[in-house]
Design an enzyme around this catalytic site. Structure first.
Site, mmCIF file in Angstrom:
data_model
loop_
_atom_site.group_PDB
_atom_site.id
_atom_site.type_symbol
_atom_site.label_atom_id
_atom_site.label_comp_id
_atom_site.label_asym_id
_atom_site.label_seq_id
_atom_site.Cartn_x
_atom_site.Cartn_y
_atom_site.Cartn_z
ATOM 1 N N ASN A 17 -4.197 8.832 4.050
ATOM 2 C CA ASN A 17 -3.019 8.189 4.646
ATOM 3 C C ASN A 17 -3.107 8.035 6.162
ATOM 4 O OD1 ASN A 17 -1.761 8.004 2.138
ATOM 5 N ND2 ASN A 17 -0.781 10.001 2.340
ATOM 6 N N HIS A 66 0.222 4.260 -2.570
ATOM 7 C CA HIS A 66 -0.091 5.610 -2.115
ATOM 8 C C HIS A 66 0.989 6.606 -2.527
ATOM 9 C CE1 HIS A 66 -3.584 5.222 0.886
ATOM 10 N NE2 HIS A 66 -3.521 4.088 0.211
ATOM 11 N N HIS A 108 -6.086 -6.221 -2.716
ATOM 12 C CA HIS A 108 -6.921 -6.351 -1.522
ATOM 13 C C HIS A 108 -7.179 -7.799 -1.151
ATOM 14 C CE1 HIS A 108 -8.709 -2.003 -1.772
ATOM 15 N NE2 HIS A 108 -7.432 -2.028 -1.448
ATOM 16 N N ARG A 161 0.827 -1.214 0.000
ATOM 17 C CA ARG A 161 0.000 0.000 0.000
ATOM 18 C C ARG A 161 0.855 1.255 0.000
ATOM 19 N NH1 ARG A 161 -4.318 0.076 4.614
ATOM 20 N NH2 ARG A 161 -5.182 -1.565 3.273
#
Length: 321
Positions: free
Chosen positions: A93, A65, A194, A61
């Protein structure tokens, strides 16, 4: 006619510049300057995941991000300073991205074998790749050669075109990815990340209480974890993939078909829209998912990298040199 020609010329030049920047990334970028890079990173990631399996999803992640905010430049690793508000406390975040201390450990280990050579942005890409593979996902050769940003942007991280929120519908997801040069296929494949990791109650509360495209028994099971009143249990966690939450596989897509998706945005990938067929393909063909996920990761890693003399190679990922 002249205006049209100018527009075409600008698009052509931008394409050359982007292509030139991405062309500087290569799988053998550190072969001579840091031959011990890959085993050094891998050892730290393996140890971190052995201590906490969830960390693999967290490192993946972090890379996502990073790339979605002004490109893959490690800007999301920068701490706030008196003159700069970084990205760590931006809404997408805050209490979501984690694993910064593992990146610090990797950077420290890499600096011992080849000081001042490897960027934090490249460390994020390698750690993401290793995390997937350690959790039984595919392996691939990651392209390297990125350099690190010398600033971060709280505003960009909070923008509507930054990280897609869990409330996003399908058209918003597709538009967001297209704005970064990623296709609908990239979208569906990358959301397969995911299959590992967890989400906070605050992120999935609206889906389990308000949406109708969810299996009732699955909704009730998660309502036991996540109370309906906002502020109560916001930080409680549930797995994004209820079947194999610490194994990188295609069961995430089976959950979508069964309407057992934890997030509204995830279920949008299989909700009678244009991406339904891709989801069904990944359910029946895990090899197709692995192949498309690798392509998606490589495409994402190409988003606006700093190369050549741009940026710097940070010696500490939390601050500029």
């Amino acid at each position: 006619m002249a205006s049209s020609f100018v527009s075409m010329f600008v698009v052509f030049i931008v394409g050359i510049l982007v292509g030139s920047s991405n062309a500087q990334l290569s799988t053998n970028f550190y072969c001579e300057t840091c031959p011990q890079l890959f085993p050094t990173v891998r050892a730290v990631v393996e140890e971190a995941i052995a201590q906490e399996a969830r960390m693999g999803a967290s490192l993946l992640r972090l890379h996502f991000h990073d790339c979605f905010i002004n490109g893959c430049d490690a800007s999301n690793l920068l701490d706030d300073t008196p003159t700069m508000l970084g990205e760590k406390t931006a809404a997408p975040n805050l209490n979501s991205v984690r694993g910064f201390e593992v990146i610090d450990q990797i950077k420290s280990a890499v600096e011992q074998v080849c000081p001042g050579v490897v960027s934090c942005a490249d460390i994020l890409a390698i750690a993401a790749k290793d995390s997937v593979n350690i959790l039984r996902g595919p392996e691939w050769e990651v392209k390297l050669g990125r350099r690190d940003a010398m600033t971060a942007s709280f505003a960009a991280a909070n923008s509507s075109n930054g990280i897609p929120p869990p409330s996003s519908n399908l058209s918003a997801l597709i538009s967001n990815f297209q704005s970064k040069g990623l296709s609908a296929r990239d979208l569906v494949a990358l959301y397969g990340a995911h299959t590992i990791g967890q989400a906070r109650c605050k992120s999935f509360r609206p889906h389990i209480y308000n949406d109708t495209n969810i299996d009732p028994s699955y909704a009730r099971a998660n309502q036991a974890i996540c109370p309906s009143n906002s502020g109560n249990g916001d930080g409680n966690l549930a797995p994004l993939d209820p079947q194999t939450p610490t194994t990188f596989d295609n069961t995430y897509y089976r959950s979508l078909v069964s309407k057992q998706s934890l997030l509204h945005s995830d279920q949008e990938l299989y909700n009678g829209g244009s991406t339904d067929m891709l989801v069904q393909t990944y359910v029946s063909n895990p090899g197709a998912f692995s192949s498309d996920f690798i392509t998606g990761m490589l495409n994402m890693g190409d988003i606006m990298p700093l190369t050549g003399s741009q940026g710097q190679i940070r010696t500490n990922c939390r601050r500029i040199n």
